[in-house]
Design a protein around this motif. Structure first.
Motif, mmCIF file in Angstrom:
data_model
loop_
_atom_site.group_PDB
_atom_site.id
_atom_site.type_symbol
_atom_site.label_atom_id
_atom_site.label_comp_id
_atom_site.label_asym_id
_atom_site.label_seq_id
_atom_site.Cartn_x
_atom_site.Cartn_y
_atom_site.Cartn_z
ATOM 1 N N THR A 14 -3.584 9.556 -6.036
ATOM 2 C CA THR A 14 -2.882 9.883 -7.268
ATOM 3 C C THR A 14 -1.478 9.293 -7.202
ATOM 4 N N GLY A 15 -0.811 9.254 -8.342
ATOM 5 C CA GLY A 15 0.585 8.824 -8.405
ATOM 6 C C GLY A 15 0.809 7.425 -7.863
ATOM 7 N N GLU A 16 1.851 7.297 -7.044
ATOM 8 C CA GLU A 16 2.247 6.000 -6.495
ATOM 9 C C GLU A 16 1.124 5.371 -5.668
ATOM 10 N N LEU A 17 0.418 6.191 -4.894
ATOM 11 C CA LEU A 17 -0.670 5.668 -4.070
ATOM 12 C C LEU A 17 -1.792 5.097 -4.931
ATOM 13 N N GLU A 18 -2.109 5.745 -6.014
ATOM 14 C CA GLU A 18 -3.143 5.241 -6.921
ATOM 15 C C GLU A 18 -2.732 3.877 -7.490
ATOM 16 N N LYS A 19 -1.463 3.725 -7.826
ATOM 17 C CA LYS A 19 -0.963 2.435 -8.336
ATOM 18 C C LYS A 19 -1.085 1.347 -7.270
ATOM 19 N N ILE A 20 -0.772 1.690 -6.031
ATOM 20 C CA ILE A 20 -0.875 0.725 -4.928
ATOM 21 C C ILE A 20 -2.320 0.308 -4.730
ATOM 22 N N THR A 36 -5.233 1.649 3.491
ATOM 23 C CA THR A 36 -5.592 3.068 3.529
ATOM 24 C C THR A 36 -5.036 3.765 4.771
ATOM 25 N N VAL A 37 -4.852 3.020 5.846
ATOM 26 C CA VAL A 37 -4.286 3.604 7.066
ATOM 27 C C VAL A 37 -2.860 4.102 6.816
ATOM 28 N N MET A 38 -2.159 3.474 5.900
ATOM 29 C CA MET A 38 -0.783 3.875 5.591
ATOM 30 C C MET A 38 -0.699 4.819 4.391
ATOM 31 N N SER A 39 -1.834 5.306 3.921
ATOM 32 C CA SER A 39 -1.880 6.074 2.679
ATOM 33 C C SER A 39 -1.160 7.416 2.721
ATOM 34 N N GLN A 40 -0.905 7.962 3.893
ATOM 35 C CA GLN A 40 -0.201 9.242 3.987
ATOM 36 C C GLN A 40 1.283 9.108 3.643
ATOM 37 N N ARG A 41 1.788 7.893 3.635
ATOM 38 C CA ARG A 41 3.202 7.632 3.329
ATOM 39 C C ARG A 41 3.305 6.570 2.223
ATOM 40 N N PRO A 42 3.037 6.953 0.962
ATOM 41 C CA PRO A 42 3.024 5.983 -0.136
ATOM 42 C C PRO A 42 4.301 5.165 -0.284
ATOM 43 N N ARG A 43 5.478 5.776 -0.060
ATOM 44 C CA ARG A 43 6.724 5.002 -0.209
ATOM 45 C C ARG A 43 6.840 3.930 0.871
ATOM 46 N N VAL A 44 6.451 4.267 2.081
ATOM 47 C CA VAL A 44 6.457 3.273 3.163
ATOM 48 C C VAL A 44 5.428 2.189 2.855
ATOM 49 N N LEU A 45 4.252 2.599 2.408
ATOM 50 C CA LEU A 45 3.207 1.639 2.054
ATOM 51 C C LEU A 45 3.669 0.721 0.933
#
Length: 82
Positions: A14-20, A36-45
């Motif tokens: 959802t949100g930023e992660l969904e856009k990524i 997906t490995v970095m998905s827990q930290r959307p801003r870092v991703l």
């Protein structure tokens, strides 16, 4: 053996992660495991993805295809899954 990292599945983003994830699918048709490995930290991703796209997809004297090939060969030589 690789470390286990909890990942957010593409259908649960959802949100930023969904856009990524959507942007990744638009570039390659799928969401790569490294994303997906970095998905827990959307801003870092998001920061990583901007860096990656700038580095690998920008116009330089070396075509993107060759940059990808060099990255793949380097990962293989280093025994890196990614």
């Amino acid at each position: 053996p690789m470390a286990w990292i909890q990942q957010v599945p593409t259908d649960e983003a959802t949100g930023e992660l969904e856009k990524i994830y959507t942007a990744a699918k638009g570039r390659s048709g799928d969401v790569a495991h490294i994303i997906t490995v970095m998905s827990q930290r959307p801003r870092v991703l998001s920061t990583f993805m901007r860096f990656y796209v700038q580095l690998m997809k920008s116009e330089t004297t070396l075509p993107s295809r060759e940059k990808e090939l060099l990255a793949t060969v380097t990962s293989e030589v280093n025994g890196c899954f990614y």
